[in-house]
Design a protein around this motif. Structure first.
Motif, short mmCIF file in Angstrom:
data_model
loop_
_atom_site.label_atom_id
_atom_site.label_comp_id
_atom_site.label_asym_id
_atom_site.label_seq_id
_atom_site.Cartn_x
_atom_site.Cartn_y
_atom_site.Cartn_z
N VAL A 7 0.35 4.32 -2.41
CA VAL A 7 0.10 5.64 -1.86
C VAL A 7 1.09 6.66 -2.42
O VAL A 7 0.72 7.76 -2.81
N THR A 8 2.37 6.28 -2.47
CA THR A 8 3.36 7.23 -2.96
C THR A 8 3.19 7.47 -4.46
O THR A 8 3.55 8.52 -4.96
N ARG B 189 -7.48 6.01 2.81
CA ARG B 189 -8.11 4.77 2.39
C ARG B 189 -7.16 3.60 2.68
O ARG B 189 -7.59 2.55 3.17
N ALA B 190 -5.89 3.78 2.39
CA ALA B 190 -4.89 2.73 2.64
C ALA B 190 -4.84 2.41 4.13
O ALA B 190 -4.77 1.23 4.53
N LEU C 293 0.82 -1.21 0.00
CA LEU C 293 0.00 0.00 0.00
C LEU C 293 0.85 1.27 0.00
O LEU C 293 0.48 2.28 -0.60
N LYS C 294 2.00 1.21 0.65
CA LYS C 294 2.92 2.36 0.64
C LYS C 294 3.29 2.71 -0.80
O LYS C 294 3.30 3.87 -1.18
N ILE D 104 -3.87 5.41 -4.54
CA ILE D 104 -4.88 5.27 -3.49
C ILE D 104 -4.60 6.38 -2.47
O ILE D 104 -3.44 6.79 -2.32
N SER D 105 -5.63 6.87 -1.82
CA SER D 105 -5.39 7.93 -0.84
C SER D 105 -4.80 7.32 0.43
O SER D 105 -5.12 6.17 0.79
N PRO D 106 -3.94 8.04 1.12
CA PRO D 106 -3.32 7.49 2.32
C PRO D 106 -4.36 7.11 3.38
O PRO D 106 -4.15 6.16 4.14
N ASN E 298 0.26 7.73 -5.75
CA ASN E 298 -1.05 8.36 -5.90
C ASN E 298 -2.12 7.46 -6.48
O ASN E 298 -3.07 7.93 -7.09
#
Lengths: 347, 347
Positions: free
Chosen positions: A325-326, A334-335, A321-322, A330-332, A328
């Motif tokens: 997220v980095t 939501r993760a 997920l990181k 998925i939103s942090p 873009n």
């Protein structure tokens, strides 16, 4: 004959070579409270032990030592390597033992095991204080995690106070987060500095100045006296940039020569004045109570974070997920929800 | 006839007055991506909603909006009340829309609901920008928890960027932890100051100066120009006390008159120079990736702490142990262990 694999060989556990003699906690606590130096050292070793079967004894020991009411003063001392911390502590310590005080010198240095910026690696750095019957010197507990090292030092303070040490000097080297940890376990925090060539303030680590209750400029001797005086002016000016502390204390700047034992008396007077004032306005005990609360919450939060991030399923998903997220994807937030959901479903 | 109490009246839930029309997320996302202002406002309202049945839609909306690649610049602006933030933002915003840019103005103000230090409570403070077709102004989401307000604003930034806004100005008032939250969601952080009577640096909140990428001294007009110039010198001197930032940027100090639109062009040039340099050395995207990671971990840690401390059994025991800890009856580490054990046994 083969012993079946699932036999719980209880007897084997009791074989002599497997046994570890645990100290009798009540006797050890009594010896510490009697001020026996060797027992104090042994008690600290127990508190520093990484063995889970020593923890219960260590906790019980600390509890027996907490009952002692003391009038101790805890002083944190920081400064970059080369500033003369050992000489300063030795001179201050000798002045205090000469007055009949009992002085303990501890250290918080999570890097010591890595031999980098290490302090108090041996007692030869404070040769005279080391043989003083009223002084007790203990190197930094080992460990690369600041949390662990800080906890052990904090419990060691309790043991030293129970053993009758009035003044606890906690040394730390100016790297990483050690100063914050030390300032959370002492009553008074002292920053040791050197006069430079006009750039006294360059390179001071962010946040250290605002933690300091006093800035003491060392090596005010010989040709250096004039430069020290102008450094004093610079530091006083810099301290004006900060709002007053919550306890009403305005940090003091002065200079000293630890080598020639000049100005050290003044440092001690400043510390005594601080203690007197904060005891009068109630901030001394309030600060200690807040520190206790801080360590309680800090320990809980460190544990629950370690538990969460220590789970291998979480680790795998977090890494994945990181990345998203980095990038873009998925939103942090939501993760974070996905990871928290994953943990809830595992329970 | 009486309806039995345990009847699950499904039909009742479908009565017209009970129904809440959820927006069609795909249509709403498309409208946002088309840059429709009314839909953007509606999308933000969905993201700000406290209703749990809106969360899934909000998450899905954010994900659909994240796909849009943008060249946005996010600027945080802080300063105490009276410094002229609204005039500054209005003048800067009008200059930018005159150049054909689309500008969104957001705010992070957890105190706004309490009507204390409130900012952007109404659009009349930026009357001209409010009617500018290329500007979008949104007051701070309500809520007394900074975490919640910050999260909503951060997601609103995504929505505004998806709607084609190039420049996102995030305003915050200099109280509490809001600046830290805002500096974690913007590319560039600007501190707005006034020239005072020789004591320009007094009262600056700890930590704010070191966050700033630029300090802009406002109201450099009329009799105030001379004082502003000497304030500039003071601030430049103060900034020298800090080590350079990790991204290599040396914070800039300059002055402006937002009222007379002088010096505002210079502010914008500084921001552009910053963006150019950090994009060249890779720090621009690196910082955004780190910010995303920060919000991911921060959200997780806020949640697990809330879950731990939210448990009533823990709360009761914690209150009891806090008392014992502050009275030195038990060590904070032992107390933490007892609480963690209590939680483990409950699971």
């Amino acid at each position: 004959m083969t012993v079946p694999k699932n036999t719980n060989n209880k007897e084997g556990e009791n074989l002599p070579y497997k046994r570890k003699v645990l100290p009798n906690v009540s006797q050890l606590a009594q010896a510490v409270l009697n001020g026996e130096k060797a027992s104090l050292a042994r008690a600290i070793t127990l508190v520093e032990s990484a063995k889970p079967d020593h923890w219960e004894s260590a906790n019980s020991l600390i509890e027996k030592c907490l009952v002692k009411q003391t009038n101790s003063i805890r002083v944190g001392i920081t400064g970059v390597p080369g500033v003369g911390k050992s000489t300063f502590i030795e001179t201050l310590g000798k002045n205090l033992t000469a007055e009949g005080k009992k002085v303990a010198v501890l250290a918080v240095d999570p890097t010591s095991s890595k031999n980098k910026g290490s302090i108090l690696g041996d007692k030869t750095r404070m040769a005279e204080l080391a043989v003083d019957p009223n002084a007790f010197i203990r190197p930094s507990p080992s460990g690369s995690s600041l949390g662990g090292v800080a906890r052990k030092t904090r419990e060691t303070i309790i043991l030293c106070e129970a053993a009758g040490y009035d003044i606890i000097l906690v040394e730390t080297v100016g790297v990483g987060q050690s100063e914050t940890a030390v300032s959370s376990m002492v009553d008074f925090f002292l920053l040791l500095k050197l006069a430079g060539a006009g750039d006294e303030l360059q390179g001071i680590k962010r946040g250290i100045i605002e933690m300091a209750d006093a800035i003491v400029i060392n090596k005010a001797d010989g040709n250096n006296v004039k430069r020290t005086k102008s450094a004093e002016v610079e530091f006083k000016r810099a301290l004006q940039l900060y709002p007053p502390k919550d306890n009403g204390w305005v940090p003091i700047v002065h200079s000293c020569s630890a080598l020639h034992n000049s100005g050290i008396r003044e440092t001690w007077d400043v510390i005594n004045e601080f203690v007197k004032r904060t005891k009068t306005n109630g901030n001394f005990l309030k600060n200690r109570a807040l520190q206790n609360e801080h360590w309680l919450l800090q320990t809980i939060e460190d544990h629950i974070k370690t538990r969460f991030y220590g789970d291998t399923t979480i680790q795998t998903k977090l890494a994945e997920l990181k990345g998203q997220v980095t990038q873009n994807k998925i939103s942090p937030f939501r993760a974070a929800e996905l990871l928290l959901e994953l943990q809830r479903n595992k329970v």
